[in-house]
Design a protein around this motif. Sequence first.
Motif, PDB file in Angstrom:
ATOM      1  N   MET A  97      24.179  38.742  50.619  1.00  0.00           N
ATOM      2  CA  MET A  97      23.494  39.799  49.866  1.00  0.00           C
ATOM      3  C   MET A  97      24.306  40.107  48.616  1.00  0.00           C
ATOM      4  SD  MET A  97      22.207  42.369  52.884  1.00  0.00           S
ATOM      5  CE  MET A  97      21.290  43.363  51.722  1.00  0.00           C
ATOM      6  N   GLU A  98      23.698  39.848  47.468  1.00  0.00           N
ATOM      7  CA  GLU A  98      24.406  39.996  46.197  1.00  0.00           C
ATOM      8  C   GLU A  98      24.792  41.452  45.964  1.00  0.00           C
ATOM      9  OE1 GLU A  98      21.254  38.549  43.884  1.00  0.00           O
ATOM     10  OE2 GLU A  98      21.495  36.471  44.535  1.00  0.00           O
ATOM     11  N   TYR A  99      26.043  41.663  45.552  1.00  0.00           N
ATOM     12  CA  TYR A  99      26.609  42.976  45.241  1.00  0.00           C
ATOM     13  C   TYR A  99      26.748  43.876  46.480  1.00  0.00           C
ATOM     14  CZ  TYR A  99      25.278  41.545  40.522  1.00  0.00           C
ATOM     15  OH  TYR A  99      25.123  40.845  39.352  1.00  0.00           O
ATOM     16  N   VAL A 100      26.380  43.359  47.659  1.00  0.00           N
ATOM     17  CA  VAL A 100      26.516  44.144  48.887  1.00  0.00           C
ATOM     18  C   VAL A 100      27.585  43.533  49.786  1.00  0.00           C
ATOM     19  CG1 VAL A 100      25.355  44.970  50.985  1.00  0.00           C
ATOM     20  CG2 VAL A 100      24.122  44.938  48.792  1.00  0.00           C
ATOM     21  N   ASP A 101      27.443  42.227  50.082  1.00  0.00           N
ATOM     22  CA  ASP A 101      28.467  41.564  50.878  1.00  0.00           C
ATOM     23  C   ASP A 101      29.792  41.516  50.116  1.00  0.00           C
ATOM     24  OD1 ASP A 101      26.619  41.182  52.801  1.00  0.00           O
ATOM     25  OD2 ASP A 101      26.329  39.037  52.457  1.00  0.00           O
ATOM     26  N   GLU A 102      30.873  41.439  50.859  1.00  0.00           N
ATOM     27  CA  GLU A 102      32.206  41.464  50.251  1.00  0.00           C
ATOM     28  C   GLU A 102      32.394  40.288  49.290  1.00  0.00           C
ATOM     29  OE1 GLU A 102      36.934  41.436  51.583  1.00  0.00           O
ATOM     30  OE2 GLU A 102      35.342  40.958  53.023  1.00  0.00           O
ATOM     31  N   PHE A 103      32.970  40.587  48.127  1.00  0.00           N
ATOM     32  CA  PHE A 103      33.346  39.561  47.164  1.00  0.00           C
ATOM     33  C   PHE A 103      34.856  39.411  47.269  1.00  0.00           C
ATOM     34  CE2 PHE A 103      33.775  37.689  42.849  1.00  0.00           C
ATOM     35  CZ  PHE A 103      32.803  36.713  42.957  1.00  0.00           C
ATOM     36  N   THR A 104      35.302  38.414  48.020  1.00  0.00           N
ATOM     37  CA  THR A 104      36.693  38.296  48.427  1.00  0.00           C
ATOM     38  C   THR A 104      37.611  37.880  47.278  1.00  0.00           C
ATOM     39  OG1 THR A 104      36.443  35.977  49.034  1.00  0.00           O
ATOM     40  CG2 THR A 104      35.900  37.611  50.723  1.00  0.00           C
ATOM     41  N   THR A 105      38.914  37.979  47.551  1.00  0.00           N
ATOM     42  CA  THR A 105      39.908  37.555  46.562  1.00  0.00           C
ATOM     43  C   THR A 105      39.760  36.065  46.244  1.00  0.00           C
ATOM     44  OG1 THR A 105      41.448  39.227  47.385  1.00  0.00           O
ATOM     45  CG2 THR A 105      42.370  37.444  46.055  1.00  0.00           C
ATOM     46  N   THR A 106      39.466  35.263  47.267  1.00  0.00           N
ATOM     47  CA  THR A 106      39.246  33.837  47.042  1.00  0.00           C
ATOM     48  C   THR A 106      38.080  33.617  46.088  1.00  0.00           C
ATOM     49  OG1 THR A 106      40.079  33.283  49.243  1.00  0.00           O
ATOM     50  CG2 THR A 106      38.668  31.640  48.151  1.00  0.00           C
ATOM     51  N   MET A 107      37.007  34.367  46.287  1.00  0.00           N
ATOM     52  CA  MET A 107      35.840  34.257  45.415  1.00  0.00           C
ATOM     53  C   MET A 107      36.190  34.661  43.983  1.00  0.00           C
ATOM     54  SD  MET A 107      32.749  35.758  47.763  1.00  0.00           S
ATOM     55  CE  MET A 107      32.110  34.875  49.178  1.00  0.00           C
ATOM     56  N   ILE A 108      36.995  35.697  43.849  1.00  0.00           N
ATOM     57  CA  ILE A 108      37.387  36.144  42.502  1.00  0.00           C
ATOM     58  C   ILE A 108      38.159  35.039  41.786  1.00  0.00           C
ATOM     59  CG2 ILE A 108      38.850  37.761  41.222  1.00  0.00           C
ATOM     60  CD1 ILE A 108      38.122  39.886  43.300  1.00  0.00           C
ATOM     61  N   VAL A 109      39.119  34.443  42.487  1.00  0.00           N
ATOM     62  CA  VAL A 109      39.925  33.372  41.878  1.00  0.00           C
ATOM     63  C   VAL A 109      39.043  32.187  41.507  1.00  0.00           C
ATOM     64  CG1 VAL A 109      41.761  31.695  42.298  1.00  0.00           C
ATOM     65  CG2 VAL A 109      42.042  34.080  43.044  1.00  0.00           C
ATOM     66  N   LEU A 110      38.164  31.793  42.425  1.00  0.00           N
ATOM     67  CA  LEU A 110      37.274  30.666  42.145  1.00  0.00           C
ATOM     68  C   LEU A 110      36.312  30.997  41.007  1.00  0.00           C
ATOM     69  CD1 LEU A 110      36.421  29.532  45.790  1.00  0.00           C
ATOM     70  CD2 LEU A 110      37.763  28.257  44.118  1.00  0.00           C
ATOM     71  N   GLY A 111      35.806  32.227  40.977  1.00  0.00           N
ATOM     72  CA  GLY A 111      34.886  32.634  39.919  1.00  0.00           C
ATOM     73  C   GLY A 111      35.539  32.608  38.551  1.00  0.00           C
ATOM     74  N   VAL A 112      36.758  33.132  38.459  1.00  0.00           N
ATOM     75  CA  VAL A 112      37.484  33.115  37.186  1.00  0.00           C
ATOM     76  C   VAL A 112      37.740  31.676  36.752  1.00  0.00           C
ATOM     77  CG1 VAL A 112      39.672  33.682  36.075  1.00  0.00           C
ATOM     78  CG2 VAL A 112      38.528  35.382  37.502  1.00  0.00           C
TER      79      VAL A 112
END
Length: 632
Positions: free
Chosen positions: A94-109
């Motif tokens: 669920m976008e903007y609802v489920d947790e956006f983890t630190t791993t996701m942040i690093v991969l996104g950047v």
Amino acid sequence: MRELSGWLRGAVTLWLAGWAAVHLYFGGFGFPEPIGMRSLHLLVFTPPLFLLYPAFASGASSDRPTILDWAWAIASAVPHLWVFVNAGAVADRMEYVDEFTTTMIVLGVTCIVTMLEAIRRAVEPGLAWMVAGCLLYMFVGHHLPGVLNTRVFTTPEIIESAWLVPTAGGIYGPLTGIVATTIAVFILFGAFMQGSGTGRLFSNLGAVAAGRYSGGPAKVAVITSGLFGTMSGSSVSNVITTGAMTIPLMVKVGYRPAVAGGIESAASVGGALMPPVMGAAAFVMAEITNIPYGDIIVAAAIGAVLYYFTILAAVHFEAKRAGMEPMPLSEIPAWREVLADVHLVLPIGVLVYLMMERWSGNYAAFCATLAMVAVSLLRARTRMGWRAILSSLEAAGLTMAPLAVSIAGAGVVVSALTATGMVVAFGGIIKELADGNLGLLLVLVALTVLVLGLGIPTTPSYIIAAAIGVPAILELGRPLGVDMLQAHMFTFYFAVIADATPPVAAAAFAAAAIAKSGPTITSVHATRFGIAGFTVGFAFIYDPGIMLRGGIVEIVTATSIQVAALTLITSSYAGFLLRPMGVPLRAALGIVGLAAAFAHVMPDWQRLLLAVGMLAAVAAWQQFGAARHRTA
């Protein structure tokens, strides 16, 4: 772009060709689920860009990527690989609802940074700066005053909106989806057309059809570029392919280098308007509007013909005024050369038939591509062996890779503009400036598209401008019955011709390099030869008959008005109709032509009579004057 050598050259060739073949297979037998297909597309086509395109122009002479290039390539693959492996979980979250983890942040950047660098290297620095600017705006927008003010976005929200919100936009959004599916298969069809010798057919046909007439090389350039546009849809590619032959020929018969480059770039830009394979933006239009692609090419057909008719008329008038000669007969191929390749048009017929029968675009292009290989076997001169097939697959991969990252970047821009409300705000600003006047609104939207075209390619500029301007056009155009397709065709036309308008015009700059002329003056000439793009764009709104709407009377009347008006305008700036003209007569023709094209307050029959009457009067006057001169 680097010229790789040795084992690396072979490895990159096999990689691009292999994955292009996989995309062709998907086009015929079905694609994986969306998020898996989009991540796979970017996974296979982003890393090669860092090996093929150096960080700076000075590195282009080196045939080996640096260690840093390899690091960029590996880093760019990691986020897409993670999404591909976890496609099910990404699709279900669920976008903007489920947790956006630190791993996701690093991969996104990592994904965003590598995408920006790939765009800077392989596409256009201006687009990279625009994407970065939109992301920066999400960070600082809450500090800005007035209409620019936004709510506060957290860092994870910004990264998630740009990277991992596939339903609304961003890197894995619907725009990347249409590029990874339908557009990819059409690119393959174009590459196989080129590999089979269809380009030679078009070149010879253009020379035979126009080479014997005054200013022949310029007319050959116009016809050939229009035909080549059915294969590539890329203005710069058209310039490089056809301009290498036509620009020197035009200079040889008397055209100034800047004029020759302008003619070629104006003609090449129009390739993206030419059915049945228009530019990538047309497929994006089909995705955005949910209008079948077959309906779009039907609506675009007359407009594309009008565009090329105008360039041919302008070239003819200029050639007559300057007394230029045709092509030497020794350089014009015989008809038997054309007929030897004529069987190659059969796959194009297959494509058009399937599209008109409402088959999906990717399946139609898949069948047409296989038909191209089969038809090429009918004659030895066109027969595609394994080397030609491999070369065509590689050429398709080389085209897909830069397009993949540029569309992903456009998706980030659209996502940022939507999340911050800037789409609504910009639309409101344009509407407020227009003050309820549809004509003024159209001018403002056209200027917006042309400004966007200064720094970014056709498809991203169309996407962004459509998001900003189309809703306002539909709102103000409701009393006139303006619908979705009209509004999008208007925006699309201006996005296409932005490639040839100064001060930054990619197609004109490529033509200037071949012609050895100034880029700016070349783009000025390209703009005047491509003037039809401006008038036809507005005709989509006010004269829908050119979209084959209405009865035969409405269609013929709308088309005739445009033909007569464009003839007047081109004759005016060329200074020639049947004979050279002075400034007063040129001004009169130009004013009447503009009135016929844009004075929509007049009934259609009056506009037609005005334009045709002016043409007939001037032609009769010049003919009478010539006869009187001969008698004297």
